[in-house]
Design an enzyme around this catalytic site. Structure first.
Site, PDB file in Angstrom:
ATOM      1  N   CYS A 132       0.837  -1.201   0.000  1.00 41.43           N
ATOM      2  CA  CYS A 132       0.000   0.000   0.000  1.00 41.43           C
ATOM      3  C   CYS A 132       0.879   1.261   0.000  1.00 41.43           C
ATOM      4  CB  CYS A 132      -1.001  -0.036   1.145  1.00 41.43           C
ATOM      5  SG  CYS A 132      -2.485   0.899   0.751  1.00 41.43           S
ATOM      6  N   HIS A 178      -3.752  -5.016   0.330  1.00 46.14           N
ATOM      7  CA  HIS A 178      -3.191  -5.543   1.583  1.00 46.14           C
ATOM      8  C   HIS A 178      -3.214  -7.073   1.566  1.00 46.14           C
ATOM      9  CE1 HIS A 178      -2.835  -1.808   3.931  1.00 46.14           C
ATOM     10  NE2 HIS A 178      -3.771  -1.389   3.094  1.00 46.14           N
ATOM     11  N   GLU A 225      -1.645  -9.094   3.330  1.00 45.23           N
ATOM     12  CA  GLU A 225      -1.544  -9.666   4.687  1.00 45.23           C
ATOM     13  C   GLU A 225      -2.910 -10.007   5.270  1.00 45.23           C
ATOM     14  OE1 GLU A 225      -1.140  -6.514   3.856  1.00 45.23           O
ATOM     15  OE2 GLU A 225      -1.673  -5.123   5.469  1.00 45.23           O
TER      16      GLU A 225
HETATM   17  N1  GLN Z   1      -2.081   6.652   2.737  1.00 43.06           N
HETATM   18  C1  GLN Z   1      -2.154   5.878   1.544  1.00 43.06           C
HETATM   19  C2  GLN Z   1      -3.488   5.995   0.852  1.00 43.06           C
HETATM   20  O1  GLN Z   1      -4.476   6.328   1.464  1.00 43.06           O
HETATM   21  C3  GLN Z   1      -1.813   4.431   1.816  1.00 43.06           C
HETATM   22  C4  GLN Z   1      -2.794   3.751   2.696  1.00 43.06           C
HETATM   23  C5  GLN Z   1      -2.280   2.469   3.274  1.00 43.06           C
HETATM   24  O2  GLN Z   1      -1.087   2.206   3.291  1.00 43.06           O
HETATM   25  N2  GLN Z   1      -3.182   1.666   3.782  1.00 43.06           N
HETATM   26  O3  GLN Z   1      -3.589   5.732  -0.306  1.00 43.06           O
END
Ligand code: GLN
Length: 549
Positions: A382, A508, A510
């Site tokens: 992310c 994600h 994970e």
């Molecule tokens: N802050 C980033 C976004 O909103 C990444 C979010 C995250 O790592 N979950 O796109």
């Protein structure tokens, strides 16, 4: 209709109600029963999505895009089933529903009160998952500690259900702590007695008491607890400390937690527990053949729970590879160009963690550069993927001011930009791009090799994305988009050609790793780290031999 097990906690928080609940569920599942778990949290946030990881640990996202308590992660990892919004309810959500109904006129003419209106809404949700015919047993974990003001309505709902449902349809399991007093060389039962008394005062009588303890709970102590707490002696269960949470189901099986619950619930139709796969996993976990060190570059490192699912995914992926994954936390805020090689020395792989806001991002970018230039296996999740994109833009494409508009809204080169549909959104709760989305993989790519198929689905929680205006430039220079959303064309995966293992994912992964289904990107990342470590040793060994001769 399903049967219901309620799990409450006393004496202190953090005793591991989630793990006990998940372990009990695992045992029932291994006996052929259909089980699910839900968690009721007593705080007023509608969901934990708006809580800082320092406050509440990781926010776990389900397939249907619910932002939930991290215990749901344990439920999924243990049971290998999906949970949903229905599995996590907070006080805030209950009140929101009741207040909305009041405004609609549903209680017209009536005074709306905690009992019965709030408790009715709680009971409705406690029973809901069990009414669709999908489960034999629903386990409900009540967050917080008995005696807290805020958990009262939940305990009251359990009290009512204990009377309203047939006797053999409910079990209450109370988890407590039996502290060991070093000076007295004794385990002490008094806090447990008091906590059960408190529960009794609230009208709930536990059927079983699970005692967290550092020392064995001898029979006379079990007798004492049974006597003072009004439970049968067989209902006093020892939950001794174990080296890994994955041993808890086996420990609970030894203590017959499942069998005693089944007896009270009058369920007679069940099999011998089949934990073969689980034990295979445990065996690999306990006796690894190699070891790697992975750097976890993040900023919420003071709190173990902030990156819970990532750490658990490494445990699953490590076991598959018969390799112990040692995770070394590196605070991104303190990484600079001058100290990076010192800070990241000795690593076999680098994971740049998810996150929000500008704190620590420059350190993350510096760490990515280090991994890219040295051929160190890299995995960005992310925000970690976004940092890899920015690093490549600045240092390879020469777009020196490239950034994400999250950190620098005025940047000349917004290689990471806010998604179009996010631009109008101002409310913060539940408004990110959340939950499962499909992703198509490019044949021949690393991602394709990892997943072994062309179409996948993974869970998301973000607002920003790769800016497709720059894609041509990136691909020409060697950073490829190997996974894209089939409908929108959003870039979900980037990878680097000519690097042994360099992958960044916007989702994600994970969140979908379980004991039975370790997540493939983690599995391959650990494999790459192993290869890196082996190569490092090959280089080292001839020198060593020279020194010795
Ligand atoms: N802050 C980033 C976004 O909103 C990444 C979010 C995250 O790592 N979950 O796109």
């Amino acid at each position: 209709m399903a049967k219901y097990i309620f799990v409450t906690g006393g004496v202190t928080s953090s005793l591991g109600k989630g793990i006990i609940s998940a372990s009990l569920a695992k045992l029932l599942q291994s006996r052929g029963l259909r089980v699910t778990i839900q968690k009721f949290d007593p705080y007023i946030n509608v969901d934990p999505g708006t809580l800082n990881p320092y406050e509440h640990g990781e926010c776990y996202v389900t397939e249907d895009g619910a932002e939930t308590d991290l215990d749901l992660g344990h439920y999924e990892r243990f049971l290998n089933i999906y949970t949903s919004q229905a599995n996590n309810v907070t006080t805030g959500r209950i009140y929101q529903t009741v207040i909305n109904k009041e405004r609609e006129g549903a209680y017209l003419g009536k005074t709306v009160q905690v009992v019965p209106h709030i408790t009715d809404e709680i009971k409705k949700r406690m029973l809901e998952l069990g009414q669709g015919g999908n489960y034999d047993v629903v386990i409900t974990e009540i967050g917080g500690t008995v005696g807290d003001i805020e958990s009262l309505p939940f305990v009251e709902a359990v009290r009512q259900l204990q009377w309203e449902l047939p006797e053999e349809d409910t079990v209450v399991v109370h988890l407590t702590l039996i502290p060991y007093l070093k000076a007295a060389k004794e385990l002490k039962t008094k806090p447990t007695q008091h906590s059960v008394k408190m529960l009794n005062q609230e009208g709930v009588h536990p059927d079983m008491i699970v005692c967290r303890t550092e020392r064995p709970l001898l029979p006379e102590l079990r007798r004492k607890i049974a006597l003072f707490c009004n439970v049968k002696q067989e209902g006093v269960i020892e939950a001794a400390d174990v080296p890994t949470i994955y041993e808890v189901p086996v420990a609970m099986m030894r203590e017959k937690l499942d069998v005693i619950c089944l007896k009270k619930l009058n369920i007679t139709n069940y099999n011998e527990p089949d934990l073969t796969k689980w034990k295979e996993f445990l065996n690999k976990l306990k006796y690894p053949k190699s070891r790697v060190t992975i750097g976890l570059i993040g900023k919420y490192l003071e709190l173990q729970d902030a990156y819970k699912s990532i750490l658990e995914s490494f445990i699953h992926a490590g076991a598959v590879n018969e390799c112990q994954v040692q995770v070394m936390n590196v605070h991104s805020e303190f990484i600079t160009a001058d100290n990076v090689s010192e800070k990241l020395a000795g690593l076999d792989g680098l994971l740049v963690a998810p996150g929000f806001g500008h704190r620590g991002v420059e350190g993350k970018i510096t760490a990515v550069k280090y991994a890219r230039e040295r051929g160190l296996p890299f995995f960005g999740i992310c925000l970690g993927m976004q940092m890899a994109v920015i690093e490549f833009a600045r240092n390879v494409l020469g777009l020196k001011e490239a950034h994400s508009t999250e950190m620098d809204p005025e940047t000349k080169d917004p290689v990471i930009d806010l998604m179009e549909e996010q631009k109008k959104i101002t409310a913060k709760g539940g408004t990110m791009r959340l939950g499962a989305y499909p992703c198509d993989l490019k044949e021949g790519s690393l991602a394709y090799k990892i997943y072994g198929k062309a179409a996948i689905s993974e869970r998301h929680r973000h607002r920003w994305e790769f800016n497709n205006k720059y894609l041509g430039q990136f691909e020409q220079a060697g950073m490829k988009a190997s996974g894209k959303n089939p409908g929108t064309g959003l870039v979900e995966i980037i990878e680097l050609t000519g690097h042994p293992f360099f992958i960044g994912v916007q989702y994600h992964p994970e969140l979908k790793s379980t004991v039975e289904n370790p997540q493939p990107v983690f599995v391959h990342f650990v494999k790459a780290a192993k290869a890196y470590a082996e190569k490092k040793n090959e280089v080292k060994n001839p020198l060593l031999q020279n020194e010795m001769t």
